[in-house]
Design a protein around this motif. Structure first.
Motif, PDB file in Angstrom:
ATOM      1  N   PHE A  42       0.852  -1.196   0.000  1.00 12.03           N
ATOM      2  CA  PHE A  42       0.000   0.000   0.000  1.00 12.03           C
ATOM      3  C   PHE A  42       0.886   1.244   0.000  1.00 12.03           C
ATOM      4  CE2 PHE A  42      -2.567  -3.297   1.994  1.00 12.03           C
ATOM      5  CZ  PHE A  42      -3.757  -3.184   1.317  1.00 12.03           C
TER       6      PHE A  42
ATOM      7  N   GLY B  18      -7.994   0.977  -3.676  1.00 11.81           N
ATOM      8  CA  GLY B  18      -7.272   1.992  -2.905  1.00 11.81           C
ATOM      9  C   GLY B  18      -8.189   3.145  -2.524  1.00 11.81           C
ATOM     10  N   GLN B  38      -3.169   0.472  -3.990  1.00 11.56           N
ATOM     11  CA  GLN B  38      -2.861  -0.891  -3.583  1.00 11.56           C
ATOM     12  C   GLN B  38      -2.160  -1.640  -4.707  1.00 11.56           C
ATOM     13  OE1 GLN B  38      -6.160  -3.117  -1.959  1.00 11.56           O
ATOM     14  NE2 GLN B  38      -5.166  -5.075  -2.380  1.00 11.56           N
TER      15      GLN B  38
END
Lengths: 81, 81, 81, 81
Positions: A42, B18, B38
């Motif tokens: 991430f 994300g 992500q």
């Protein structure tokens, strides 16, 4: 500030996806690939007064939204900017 | 030898996962999280004569099994051992 | 023949990704979304003499390459063609 | 109400993960596996007055949080309860 976090399965948790990639690599003629483990990365952009409070925020995100602590580990790989 | 590889969506490719995490973080009271992207991280254990041939092998794996070059970038983050 | 397989976390395994989506949906104004769970779906094209042997092959793939039986369940959703 | 949604890469988008599984299956002795594509499945529990409004809510979630319309398709597989 920008944080980079790895979320990976705990070492004792089987990773079939990684196993499939390792087996597939053999089919490419690469017997040299011994093991593959797949996880998540991430990239998080955040505002914080300083590195310490940025880290606290990132760890709270990991605990509550990014990782399942029973089967996964997380690691703040970098924190900069 | 152990290689660490990041596979991430190209910057111009939308990442709904994300985005969901960024929105969810706001619901935790963290308006300080501006963006989340992500990706995947792969830990690869391999046998290689030297760093150069290890890197070649890892890059071939990325090209053929780990990344879709049209929508994803990959980066060999580390190579050691 | 074409098989469709769902691989999902067991009901008692926390799904932070699903949780993030549920929280994010609230930020869209949808308090009506009570829970979200995320899993994987696999579309498998295979040759098999009949449905029974197709199912055996698909189940072996699930056991060996697609699912981690400790934390995940799999389900052959359909098998046709 | 419970909705089941598939989010899959568009047919013309390469799926290296699925390809790896197909290659890995060959290493198990299954040359009968011709192709594998991997996608995501979401189980969504929601409150809605009727099926039509449930479907609208699920489609909005797909558009905003679950799928990238440039590279992915979504399909509401079932809606019941």
């Amino acid at each position: 500030m920008k944080a980079l976090v790895h979320v990976t399965l705990k070492p004792d948790v089987l990773d079939p996806q990684g196993k499939a990639i390792q087996r597939a690599s053999a089919s490419l003629g690469h017997s040299a690939v011994r093991a593959v483990r797949q996880g998540k990365v991430f990239e998080i952009e955040l505002d914080a007064a300083d590195a310490a409070s940025a880290r606290r925020l990132v760890e709270e995100l990991c605990d509550k939204l990014l990782a399942n602590p029973v089967i996964e580990d997380y690691r703040v790989v970098s924190l900069e900017g």
